[in-house]
Design a protein around this motif. Structure first.
Motif, short mmCIF file in Angstrom:
data_model
loop_
_atom_site.label_atom_id
_atom_site.label_comp_id
_atom_site.label_asym_id
_atom_site.label_seq_id
_atom_site.Cartn_x
_atom_site.Cartn_y
_atom_site.Cartn_z
N LEU A 70 1.34 -1.14 0.18
CA LEU A 70 0.04 -0.15 -0.21
C LEU A 70 1.08 1.69 0.15
O LEU A 70 0.39 2.42 -0.91
CB LEU A 70 -0.64 -0.21 1.37
N ALA A 71 1.59 1.31 1.06
CA ALA A 71 2.84 2.43 0.65
C ALA A 71 3.38 2.52 -0.58
O ALA A 71 3.53 4.00 -1.15
CB ALA A 71 3.98 2.60 1.75
N GLN A 72 3.60 1.97 -1.07
CA GLN A 72 4.37 1.74 -2.25
C GLN A 72 3.62 2.12 -2.88
O GLN A 72 3.92 2.88 -3.83
CB GLN A 72 5.15 0.06 -3.14
N ASP A 73 2.94 1.39 -3.08
CA ASP A 73 1.13 2.17 -4.26
C ASP A 73 1.65 3.67 -4.29
O ASP A 73 0.76 4.39 -5.13
CB ASP A 73 -0.13 1.70 -4.36
N ILE A 74 1.18 3.94 -2.70
CA ILE A 74 1.04 5.82 -2.72
C ILE A 74 1.85 6.77 -3.08
O ILE A 74 1.60 7.69 -3.46
CB ILE A 74 0.80 6.04 -0.85
N VAL A 75 3.19 5.63 -2.70
CA VAL A 75 4.30 6.73 -3.22
C VAL A 75 3.99 6.78 -4.96
O VAL A 75 4.31 7.28 -5.48
CB VAL A 75 6.01 6.02 -3.08
N ARG A 101 2.22 -1.09 10.50
CA ARG A 101 0.53 -1.50 9.59
C ARG A 101 0.86 0.65 10.89
O ARG A 101 0.47 1.26 10.60
CB ARG A 101 -0.91 -1.97 11.16
N LEU A 102 1.60 0.23 12.21
CA LEU A 102 1.74 0.94 12.71
C LEU A 102 2.46 2.16 12.35
O LEU A 102 1.76 3.74 12.23
CB LEU A 102 2.46 1.06 14.57
N LEU A 103 3.36 2.43 11.08
CA LEU A 103 4.56 2.84 10.71
C LEU A 103 3.63 4.01 10.16
O LEU A 103 3.81 5.14 9.64
CB LEU A 103 5.82 2.67 10.11
N LEU A 104 2.82 3.30 9.11
CA LEU A 104 2.17 4.22 7.68
C LEU A 104 1.16 5.16 8.85
O LEU A 104 0.70 6.02 8.38
CB LEU A 104 1.27 2.36 7.36
N ASP A 105 0.36 3.82 9.91
CA ASP A 105 -0.20 4.88 10.07
C ASP A 105 0.09 6.56 10.67
O ASP A 105 -0.58 7.72 10.68
CB ASP A 105 -1.02 4.49 12.34
N VAL A 106 1.22 5.84 11.52
CA VAL A 106 1.70 7.73 12.18
C VAL A 106 2.63 8.70 10.78
O VAL A 106 2.39 9.77 11.07
CB VAL A 106 3.14 7.31 12.87
N ALA A 107 3.32 8.10 10.02
CA ALA A 107 3.28 8.73 8.96
C ALA A 107 2.39 9.01 8.17
O ALA A 107 2.42 10.36 8.13
CB ALA A 107 3.59 7.52 7.22
N LEU A 108 1.58 8.64 7.62
CA LEU A 108 -0.46 9.46 7.62
C LEU A 108 -0.45 10.92 8.11
O LEU A 108 -1.03 11.37 7.98
CB LEU A 108 -1.64 8.42 7.30
N VAL A 109 -0.98 10.42 9.83
CA VAL A 109 -1.17 11.79 10.38
C VAL A 109 -0.16 13.24 9.93
O VAL A 109 -0.06 13.95 10.40
CB VAL A 109 -0.56 11.38 11.34
N GLN A 110 1.10 12.01 10.15
CA GLN A 110 2.01 13.62 10.08
C GLN A 110 2.01 14.18 8.68
O GLN A 110 1.49 15.23 8.69
CB GLN A 110 3.53 12.68 10.12
N LEU A 111 1.93 13.16 7.43
CA LEU A 111 1.88 13.92 6.42
C LEU A 111 0.34 14.63 6.10
O LEU A 111 0.67 15.81 5.69
CB LEU A 111 1.42 12.45 5.84
N THR A 112 -0.86 14.30 6.63
CA THR A 112 -1.63 15.34 6.74
C THR A 112 -1.58 16.60 7.52
O THR A 112 -2.15 17.31 6.87
CB THR A 112 -2.93 14.17 7.52
N HIS A 113 -0.89 16.72 8.14
CA HIS A 113 0.12 17.74 8.58
C HIS A 113 0.97 18.48 8.48
O HIS A 113 0.65 19.84 7.83
CB HIS A 113 0.34 17.51 10.39
N GLU A 114 1.57 17.63 7.63
CA GLU A 114 2.58 18.24 7.21
C GLU A 114 2.05 18.95 5.84
O GLU A 114 3.10 20.36 5.56
CB GLU A 114 3.71 17.09 6.92
N ALA A 115 1.49 18.50 4.64
CA ALA A 115 1.25 18.24 3.93
C ALA A 115 0.23 20.24 3.67
O ALA A 115 0.55 20.96 2.77
CB ALA A 115 -0.14 17.29 2.92
#
Ligand code: ZN
Length: 366
Positions: free
Chosen positions: A268-273, A332-346
């Motif tokens: 999923l992460a690869q697909d998002i990239v 999964r946890l790493l991706l969860d955290v990354a998504l939260v950060q990205l929605t802020h950072e974006a």
């Protein structure tokens, strides 16, 4: 219909059926016609672009009793045996799983036992994965190959193949298929196999395949298995929309849904990239976007709204996460955290919002 069977069923059997690799086909056919085939080839290119199929076609035509114009007949005993995968003249080794010296030594021993008048073809897939010892053994054989032995080394990553090996072989590069050509092919396959696929699903299949014939046909298989409609798992827009809206809840819900549908967090992460990369390209070099027209327009719209700077930051972040995920007990946890950060950072501080909600990128000195 069994999974993965479409690709096998519609696998090219002759050089003329190989799509989008005209330069490779020309080089190989000419070599065969003039009896000047090399003893070592390196086929490089993205997965699913026809490297192994080409190696098999080469093996077929070299041993075909009725070869015409550099093409195998696909009817003689030898051709049939190669196609069935039980020819004594063709040996395939997956370096990713058999990367040991023993496997290579075994292969080389077989290579020296040539049968008169026959060409023995050794296909080494993912050759960049060979261990150092196995590579040394291969190199020795490539330096003095027994007569009538042809080595075809295939790799998705030619930079990882040692320079010494590369210097001993003829390097042919395979490319992803142009989108219009792939679309034509998929429409033909769907019609020929009698599959009912909605237009929307077909576009999603092409998007998912990203220019790889194999991945596209696998996606088609998946869609047809689910009744010809687009499975929800193929929609990545949700993540991008969440980044644009700075909505961590939306991103986490999309992730939860995808995981529930059986998606692996890494894939999923690869697909998002990959999706972010399409967004980036559509801003910077739209001609390089490998998507059907309708889809390309949607991606371009999302890319405009997200903005180049936010897209680049998201790609960087997701890239880091992909590396970390390799060794993470709970990816999964790493991706969860990354998504939260990205929605802020974006959200970033380098975008101004216009009245219509379109993001405007201003140059940044990073
Ligand atoms: Zn034949």
């Amino acid at each position: 219909m069994a999974t993965q069977s479409l690709y096998r069923r519609y696998r090219p059997r002759r050089f003329s059926e190989l799509r989008g690799q005209e330069h490779v086909v020309r080089a190989l056919r000419n070599a065969v016609i003039n009896n000047r085939e090399g003893q070592g080839y390196l086929f490089s290119g993205p997965r699913g672009t026809g490297k192994t199929s080409s190696a098999r076609i080469l093996a077929k035509v070299l041993n075909c009793t009725n070869a015409i114009d550099g093409e195998p007949c696909c009817e003689c005993d030898s051709c049939i045996a190669v196609e069935a995968g039980n020819s004594y003249d063709v040996h395939e080794l997956d370096a990713a799983s058999n990367n040991g010296v023993d496997a290579m030594r075994d292969l080389i021993e077989k290579a020296s036992l040539s049968s008169p008048g026959r060409h023995k073809v050794y296909i080494l897939d993912e050759v960049h994965m060979l261990s150092k010892g196995a590579e040394a053994a291969l190199l020795k054989t490539l330096e003095e190959p027994p007569p009538h032995v042809v080595f075809v080394l295939a790799t998705t990553d030619p930079q990882k193949v040692s320079a010494t090996i590369r210097s001993r072989v003829q390097h042919l590069e395979f490319h992803l298929l142009p989108m219009d050509e792939l679309e034509q092919h998929v429409r033909w396959v769907a019609a020929d196999a009698g599959l009912t696929v909605s237009e929307e699903a077909l576009q999603a299949v092409l998007t998912q395949g990203g220019g790889s014939a194999r991945d596209t046909l696998s996606a088609l298989e998946l869609v047809s298995a689910s009744g010809g409609d687009m499975p929800d798992t193929l929609a990545y827009d949700e993540f991008i929309e969440a980044f644009i809206a700075h909505d961590p809840g939306q991103a986490l819900a999309a992730l939860a849904f995808a995981v529930q549908q059986g998606r692996d967090p890494r894939t999923l992460a690869q697909d998002i990239v990959r999706y972010l990369r399409d967004c980036f390209l559509s801003l910077m070099a739209p001609e390089l976007v490998q998507l059907p027209d309708q889809r390309a327009a949607q991606v371009a719209d999302q890319a405009m709204r997200m903005g180049a700077a936010a897209i680049v930051r998201s790609m960087e972040k997701m890239g880091e996460i992909l590396v970390e995920m390799r060794h993470a007990p709970d990816p999964r946890l790493l991706l969860d955290v990354a998504l939260v950060q990205l929605t802020h950072e974006a959200a970033g501080n380098d975008m101004r919002r216009q009245r219509h909600g379109r993001a405007v990128v201003t140059p940044r000195a990073t």
